[in-house]
Design a protein around this motif. Sequence first.
Motif, PDB file in Angstrom:
ATOM      1  N   MET A   1       0.841  -1.178   0.000  1.00 20.62           N
ATOM      2  CA  MET A   1       0.000   0.000   0.000  1.00 20.62           C
ATOM      3  C   MET A   1       0.881   1.235   0.000  1.00 20.62           C
ATOM      4  O   MET A   1       1.762   1.341   0.841  1.00 20.62           O
ATOM      5  CB  MET A   1      -0.921  -0.016   1.204  1.00 20.62           C
ATOM      6  N   PRO A   2       0.669   2.137  -0.907  1.00 18.31           N
ATOM      7  CA  PRO A   2       1.472   3.357  -0.926  1.00 18.31           C
ATOM      8  C   PRO A   2       1.048   4.332   0.180  1.00 18.31           C
ATOM      9  O   PRO A   2      -0.090   4.764   0.227  1.00 18.31           O
ATOM     10  CB  PRO A   2       1.210   3.959  -2.299  1.00 18.31           C
ATOM     11  N   VAL A  13      -1.359   4.348  10.573  1.00 17.01           N
ATOM     12  CA  VAL A  13      -2.313   3.257  10.357  1.00 17.01           C
ATOM     13  C   VAL A  13      -2.199   2.267  11.513  1.00 17.01           C
ATOM     14  O   VAL A  13      -1.121   1.732  11.768  1.00 17.01           O
ATOM     15  CB  VAL A  13      -2.045   2.543   9.012  1.00 17.01           C
ATOM     16  N   HIS A  14      -3.299   2.029  12.192  1.00 19.50           N
ATOM     17  CA  HIS A  14      -3.317   1.060  13.290  1.00 19.50           C
ATOM     18  C   HIS A  14      -2.987  -0.317  12.731  1.00 19.50           C
ATOM     19  O   HIS A  14      -3.446  -0.683  11.638  1.00 19.50           O
ATOM     20  CB  HIS A  14      -4.702   1.052  13.951  1.00 19.50           C
ATOM     21  N   ALA A  20      -6.012  -1.902   1.455  1.00 20.83           N
ATOM     22  CA  ALA A  20      -5.778  -2.615   0.197  1.00 20.83           C
ATOM     23  C   ALA A  20      -4.456  -2.152  -0.414  1.00 20.83           C
ATOM     24  O   ALA A  20      -4.071  -0.990  -0.272  1.00 20.83           O
ATOM     25  CB  ALA A  20      -6.923  -2.350  -0.784  1.00 20.83           C
ATOM     26  N   PRO A  21      -3.769  -3.052  -1.097  1.00 18.42           N
ATOM     27  CA  PRO A  21      -2.464  -2.703  -1.651  1.00 18.42           C
ATOM     28  C   PRO A  21      -2.511  -1.609  -2.713  1.00 18.42           C
ATOM     29  O   PRO A  21      -1.485  -0.991  -2.993  1.00 18.42           O
ATOM     30  CB  PRO A  21      -1.953  -4.019  -2.235  1.00 18.42           C
ATOM     31  N   THR A  22      -3.669  -1.322  -3.283  1.00 24.18           N
ATOM     32  CA  THR A  22      -3.768  -0.276  -4.307  1.00 24.18           C
ATOM     33  C   THR A  22      -4.366   1.027  -3.776  1.00 24.18           C
ATOM     34  O   THR A  22      -4.597   1.953  -4.545  1.00 24.18           O
ATOM     35  CB  THR A  22      -4.600  -0.770  -5.504  1.00 24.18           C
ATOM     36  N   ALA A  23      -4.626   1.096  -2.478  1.00 21.89           N
ATOM     37  CA  ALA A  23      -5.087   2.350  -1.874  1.00 21.89           C
ATOM     38  C   ALA A  23      -3.882   3.259  -1.674  1.00 21.89           C
ATOM     39  O   ALA A  23      -2.756   2.785  -1.496  1.00 21.89           O
ATOM     40  CB  ALA A  23      -5.773   2.073  -0.542  1.00 21.89           C
ATOM     41  N   THR A  24      -4.105   4.566  -1.705  1.00 23.21           N
ATOM     42  CA  THR A  24      -3.034   5.539  -1.531  1.00 23.21           C
ATOM     43  C   THR A  24      -3.417   6.506  -0.423  1.00 23.21           C
ATOM     44  O   THR A  24      -4.482   7.124  -0.470  1.00 23.21           O
ATOM     45  CB  THR A  24      -2.797   6.320  -2.837  1.00 23.21           C
ATOM     46  N   ALA A  35     -10.480  -0.424  10.968  1.00 23.59           N
ATOM     47  CA  ALA A  35     -10.962   0.270   9.767  1.00 23.59           C
ATOM     48  C   ALA A  35     -10.440  -0.453   8.533  1.00 23.59           C
ATOM     49  O   ALA A  35      -9.441  -1.176   8.598  1.00 23.59           O
ATOM     50  CB  ALA A  35     -10.494   1.722   9.767  1.00 23.59           C
ATOM     51  N   SER A  36     -11.127  -0.283   7.413  1.00 22.78           N
ATOM     52  CA  SER A  36     -10.652  -0.870   6.158  1.00 22.78           C
ATOM     53  C   SER A  36     -10.729   0.176   5.049  1.00 22.78           C
ATOM     54  O   SER A  36     -11.690   0.928   4.944  1.00 22.78           O
ATOM     55  CB  SER A  36     -11.454  -2.122   5.783  1.00 22.78           C
ATOM     56  N   ILE A  37      -9.665   0.196   4.261  1.00 25.92           N
ATOM     57  CA  ILE A  37      -9.536   1.113   3.135  1.00 25.92           C
ATOM     58  C   ILE A  37      -9.367   0.230   1.904  1.00 25.92           C
ATOM     59  O   ILE A  37      -8.392  -0.515   1.804  1.00 25.92           O
ATOM     60  CB  ILE A  37      -8.314   2.053   3.302  1.00 25.92           C
ATOM     61  N   TRP A  38     -10.288   0.300   0.971  1.00 23.24           N
ATOM     62  CA  TRP A  38     -10.378  -0.671  -0.118  1.00 23.24           C
ATOM     63  C   TRP A  38      -9.622  -0.226  -1.371  1.00 23.24           C
ATOM     64  O   TRP A  38      -9.031   0.837  -1.426  1.00 23.24           O
ATOM     65  CB  TRP A  38     -11.853  -0.983  -0.384  1.00 23.24           C
ATOM     66  N   TYR A  39      -9.689  -1.053  -2.389  1.00 25.77           N
ATOM     67  CA  TYR A  39      -8.911  -0.916  -3.625  1.00 25.77           C
ATOM     68  C   TYR A  39      -9.193   0.407  -4.340  1.00 25.77           C
ATOM     69  O   TYR A  39     -10.334   0.799  -4.508  1.00 25.77           O
ATOM     70  CB  TYR A  39      -9.204  -2.096  -4.562  1.00 25.77           C
ATOM     71  N   GLY A  40      -8.114   1.063  -4.735  1.00 25.54           N
ATOM     72  CA  GLY A  40      -8.224   2.284  -5.527  1.00 25.54           C
ATOM     73  C   GLY A  40      -8.583   3.536  -4.751  1.00 25.54           C
ATOM     74  O   GLY A  40      -8.697   4.612  -5.346  1.00 25.54           O
TER      75      GLY A  40
END
Length: 176
Positions: A1-2, A13-14, A20-24, A35-40
Motif C-alpha cells: 500500500m502506498p 495506520v493502526h 488494500a495494496p492499491t489504496a493511496t 478500519a478498512s480502506i479498499w482498492y483504488g
Amino acid sequence: MPLYSFEGKSPSVHPEAWIAPTATLVGDVVVEKGASIWYGVVIRADLGRIIIREGANIQDNSVLHVGGTGVCEVGKDATVGHQCLVHDCIVGESALIGNGAIVLDGAVIGRRTLIAAGATVTPGTEIPPESVALGSPAKKVIPLEGTAKLFVDHNAAVYHALARRHADSIELIDPA
C-alpha cells in the motif's frame, strides 16, 4: 500500500486496520483499529487531517480530501461506499454514504444516517441523525426505517468480516 509523507506529515495506520495494496494515503491521515480502506481509494490529507475512525470502511475508488476546515472525519463504523467523493466534512458514527454520493465542504452527516446512492450533499449542509437524504442536491430527508435501517444496521459488520477475509487471503498473481 502506498503511504506518502507530505511536508513532514505521514499517515498513521493502526496495525489492526486493513489497507488494500492499491489504496493511496498521503499526509496527515489517521486510520484507527479495525478500519478498512479498499482498492483504488485515495485519501489525501495535504491541507489538514483526515481521520478514519475505528471500524469505518472506505470502499473501492472513493476519494477523501480535506481543505479549509482542517479536519475531515469518518466516524466509527461508518461506511463510505464505492466511488464516493468525501471532501472536507464530517461523517457521523455508523453513517452510510451510498455508492457514488458526494459530500462537500463543511457538511455534517448525522449518526446512523444514510446518504442515498448518487446524492450530493452541498457545502455546509447538516443532515440529522437517523435519517435518509436523497437527491442531487440532497434536499429530501426522511426518517431512517425499513430496508434502509437494516442496511445501516448491518453494513459495518459485513465489511469488518470481508476485510479480515481479504487480509488473510489476498495474493498478487504473477502473470508469467
